[in-house]
Design an enzyme around this catalytic site. Structure first.
Site, PDB file in Angstrom:
ATOM      1  N   ASP A   4       0.854  -1.179   0.000  1.00  0.00           N
ATOM      2  CA  ASP A   4       0.000   0.000   0.000  1.00  0.00           C
ATOM      3  C   ASP A   4       0.895   1.235   0.000  1.00  0.00           C
ATOM      4  OD1 ASP A   4      -1.908   1.999   0.895  1.00  0.00           O
ATOM      5  OD2 ASP A   4      -3.121   0.376   1.705  1.00  0.00           O
ATOM      6  N   ARG A  49      -0.576   4.514   0.057  1.00  0.00           N
ATOM      7  CA  ARG A  49      -1.531   5.624   0.100  1.00  0.00           C
ATOM      8  C   ARG A  49      -1.149   6.773   1.029  1.00  0.00           C
ATOM      9  NH1 ARG A  49      -7.084   2.535   0.796  1.00  0.00           N
ATOM     10  NH2 ARG A  49      -5.710   0.947   1.645  1.00  0.00           N
TER      11      ARG A  49
END
Lengths: 414, 414
Positions: free
Chosen positions: A326, A328
C-alpha cells in the site's frame, strides 16, 4: 507564434533578480504567510515548485504547445468564490498541522486581492460549490424510508443536496518530510530521482519549500452545515474514501469500495439529519496509489495462483508485484479534517487502522467506528474482507475463519 | 540507509556509457521495436523519459523515500499476464497510427522474455483482467427485461461479465507532435517549461523520443469477445467516456456523464448479445482535463452570472476561467481502438463531433451515431445538453430553442 526563448533555462527559478514573495508556512495570517505562486505569467514571481491542476498541468502544457491556450491567459475569477466560507482556525497558523494543502487556497480573492489587482497570477487551489446528487442506491434507501426525507438535505424527489470542495495538493516539503519521519533532503532527492527527474528545483532550489505535485487531489462532500464541524458536541459521521474506479463507477464485485462509499454517505446523511453534519472525502489514490495497471496485474496473480484466490494470500500478491502492500500515505489524509476545524468525529465509517491511527496522531478524537454491514459485501469481496480482518483491521464482526477457505473466483469462473 | 549518491546528477540519462536498447517506434516486430525501459534499476538502461504508473510515480517515490519500498524491488510477474490475447495488427507496425500507448505494453513477458531473464527491469504498461460488475441501473434494466439475460455476458443474478484493460500513457513524442500539427521541439519546450520543469530530458536528450507522462491513463471495458473487434461485419457498439467523478460516482445532476456512461454500457451489452461486442473506454480526463478545482470554479461562475445559468453562456464561462473550453485532446483517443484492430464502429454512443472526427481521421468508419434518450437527462443538465446541440454537437433530437431560456438552478436554489 511562440514567446519561448531559443535558449531554454533548465531551472525555472533563476536565482538572480528573484522578486517572488516569501512563503512563511504556518504564519499567523494569510498576509504574513504570503501567496503561493506556481504560475508562469512572470517566472520571477514563482515561489513554488511544480504547477497548478495536479497532473492536468501536462494537458495544459499540451494546449499551450498546440496554441489553443494562450500563454498569457489570466483566469477571470468573477463569481467563482466559495459558496460557503471555511473560516481560518488555529491549525492554519501552525506549520506542522496542515502540510499537504494550502489552507488559504479557496480565499485568494479575499486574502490576496491587493496582489491580484497588481496582475500577479495567483490561482485558487481549492474550489467550493453546491450540487444536487442522485445515486440509485440512495434513492432506493429513501424510497424504503431507511433515509428519511427532510426537505433540506434529502428532498422528496430523492435528490440529496451537498456542498463539495475540490482541493489540489500543495506540499510544504519540510512538513511532508517530518510526517514521514525522514530528512527533507532525502525526500527531495527521492522525489526528483525516482520519478525520472521531475522538478530539478527539488535539488537546485532548496530555498523553495512548497511544491504542487502532479498528482490527483481530493474532493470533500459535505452533508448538512459545515459551520458545525468544529463543535465537538454536534454529531459528525465521516468516511475518507480512496478512489477505486472499478468499483466506485463500474461496480466490480471483487472489492467493497462502492458499497462502503454508499454506506458512508448514508451514515453522513443520517448524521446531518440529527442536527450535525456528515463528511465524505474522496481521495484520488487509485489502487492504493499504485494505479490500475498494477491493480489488474495483482488481480490476475491472485486468481491464478495455486490454491486459488484466498484471504490467506491477499496481501502477499500485491507485495510480490508492487514491492509494497500500500502506498496511500494516510499520514497526509487528516489535513483536510484539520483544515475544516474538526476536533472530534462521532462516527468513523472505516475499518482501516491506518486511517484511524492517522486521525488520532493528528489530534482528532474518534467516538464510534462502524464497518460495512455483512449483507452489503459482494460475494467475491469476502476475500479482501476476511484478509483485512485477520490482518487486524477494525471490524464489528470478528470471526475466526480458516483464511485458506475464504476463496474468490478463479480466472476461469466468470 | 540510502543508496543515493551525495552528488545528484540532474539528468537521469548520462550520455556517456549509455547501453540502453534503442527504440524503433513502429518497427515490424516487437524485437525490432525494442523494449521501453523507464525504470531505475539501472539508469544506463533507460531509454524513455518519465516513469511508470502515470502520476502514481510520485507516491512510489515517496514510498522509496520513506523506506517502505526498496529501491531494488523487481516485480514478480508470475500469473499476471493478460486473460485475453490482443494480437498485433498492422497498425502496431506503423509509427503514426499509435502514438500515445505502447502496443506491446501487455506482452512484455512474451516479447521481451530474453531481456527479463537478464534481469532487465521492463514493466507492463497494459494489464488485462476479467471482472463481474453490478451497477444498480443495469440490474434494474435486467430486471425489467430491457437487457436480456444470456447466461454469458449477463447472468441471471444481474451480474455482467467484462474483460477490462488498464493502460498507462506512453507517448512517442514525434507522433504526438505530428497529431497536433506542431513541431516536436515546440512540444518538448512547452511540456518542460509550462509544467514547471518536469523532465529536463525533454530538452537535454532530444534523442530520447518516448515519454511516460505523469497523467492518468485509460481503462477499456469489453463486453463479449474482443477477438471479433477487427471483423467489420460483427456488430460493435462503442462509447469513449471522459471521467467526471462528480457524476460518474456521485450522481451530480448538473451533467449527463453517468447517464451517458450507463447508456453506453447498455448499448455495448446489447451489441455483444447480437453476436458482436461492445466497448466502453474510460479516460482519466476529469473536467475536460482541466481538473475538478477549475470545474467547480466554473460551476460557481455559471450559477451566479447575471441572467442565470443558461445554455447561451455555457461554453463562455469555462473559457473565462480556464482560457480554453476543453483540453481533452481527442486526437490521441482513437489509439486504443486502433490498437484493438477496430476498423468499423457500428454504433457510436456519443454526441461529440470532436470524438467522431478523431475516429474518422484515424481511419475508423462509423455507422450509426446514437445519443442519450431525452428521458435520461437530469433536469439541471439540460443547460449542457442544449448548449452542446446549439454548438453543433450531434443529436438525434434537433430542437430550436432560445438558449437564454434553457436555465439551470442558481446557486441559491439547492
Amino acid at each position: 507564434m511562440w514567446d519561448l526563448h531559443d535558449h531554454v533555462v533548465l531551472t525555472s527559478h533563476p536565482r538572480i533578480a528573484n522578486k517572488a514573495p516569501a512563503i512563511h508556512w504556518g504564519a499567523a495570517s494569510a498576509h504574513e504567510r504570503g501567496p503561493i505562486i506556481a504560475t508562469f505569467a512572470d517566472t520571477k514571481m514563482r515561489n513554488a515548485i511544480g504547477a497548478h491542476s495536479g497532473s492536468y498541468t501536462v494537458y495544459r502544457a499540451l494546449a499551450e504547445a498546440a496554441g489553443s491556450l494562450k500563454h498569457n491567459h489570466r483566469p477571470d475569477l468573477t463569481n467563482t468564490s466559495p459558496v460557503v466560507d471555511i473560516a481560518p482556525n488555529p491549525a492554519w497558523h501552525d506549520p506542522t498541522r496542515i502540510v499537504s494543502m494550502d489552507p488559504y487556497g479557496a480565499r485568494i480573492q479575499q486574502d490576496f486581492a491587493h496582489l491580484l489587482e497588481k496582475d500577479i497570477d495567483i490561482r485558487p487551489t481549492i474550489a467550493i460549490t453546491r450540487a444536487s446528487i442522485q445515486m440509485p442506491e440512495l434513492m432506493d434507501a429513501i424510497r424504503k424510508g431507511i433515509i428519511p426525507v427532510d426537505g433540506t438535505v434529502v428532498k422528496s424527489t430523492g435528490d440529496v443536496v451537498v456542498t463539495k470542495v475540490a482541493m489540489e495538493p500543495v506540499w510544504y516539503l519540510p512538513g511532508i518530510a517530518a510526517r514521514l519521519g525522514i530528512d527533507e533532503g532525502d525526500l527531495r532527492r527521492n522525489l526528483f530521482q525516482r520519478t525520472g527527474g521531475m522538478y530539478p528545483e527539488l535539488i537546485t532550489r532548496p530555498d523553495l519549500k512548497v511544491m504542487l505535485p502532479p498528482i490527483g487531489g481530493a474532493t470533500a462532500y459535505i452533508f448538512g452545515d459545515p459551520q458545525g464541524f468544529s463543535d465537538p458536541k454536534k454529531p459528525l459521521a465521516v468516511r475518507m474514501h480512496d478512489e477505486c474506479n472499478g468499483s466506485d463507477v463500474f461496480g466490480s464485485d471483487i472489492c467493497t469500495c462502492r458499497p462502503y462509499l454508499l454506506y458512508g454517505i448514508e451514515r453522513a446523511i443520517l448524521s446531518a439529519q440529527k442536527g450535525g453534519a456528515g463528511l465524505v472525502v474522496y481521495y484520488r489514490k487509485e489502487g492504493r496509489s499504485l494505479g490500475e495497471v498494477t491493480k489488474f496485474l495483482v488481480y490476475n496473480a491472485r486468481k491464478r495462483q495455486p490454491g486459488g484466490d484466498t484471504a490467506a494470500t491477499y496481501f502477499t500478491r500485491t507485495e510480490c508485484v508492487a514491492g509494497v502492500q500500500d502506498v496511500r500515505f494516510q499520514e497526509f489524509m487528516p489535513d483536510i479534517f484539520t483544515w475544516f476545524g474538526i476536533q472530534h468525529i462521532h462516527e468513523l465509517v472505516s475499518m482501516s487502522d491506518m486511517k484511524h491511527g492517522a486521525l488520532i496522531k493528528a489530534g482528532i478524537t474518534v467516538g464510534k467506528r462502524t464497518t460495512i454491514p455483512a449483507d452489503r459485501i459482494p460475494h467475491d469481496a469476502s476475500v479482501e474482507m476476511e484478509a483485512k480482518k485477520a490482518a487486524g483491521y477494525f471490524s464489528d464482526d470478528k470471526t475466526d475463519l480458516d483464511l485458506t477457505h475464504v476463496k474468490g473466483r478463479s480466472i476461469h469462473e466468470y
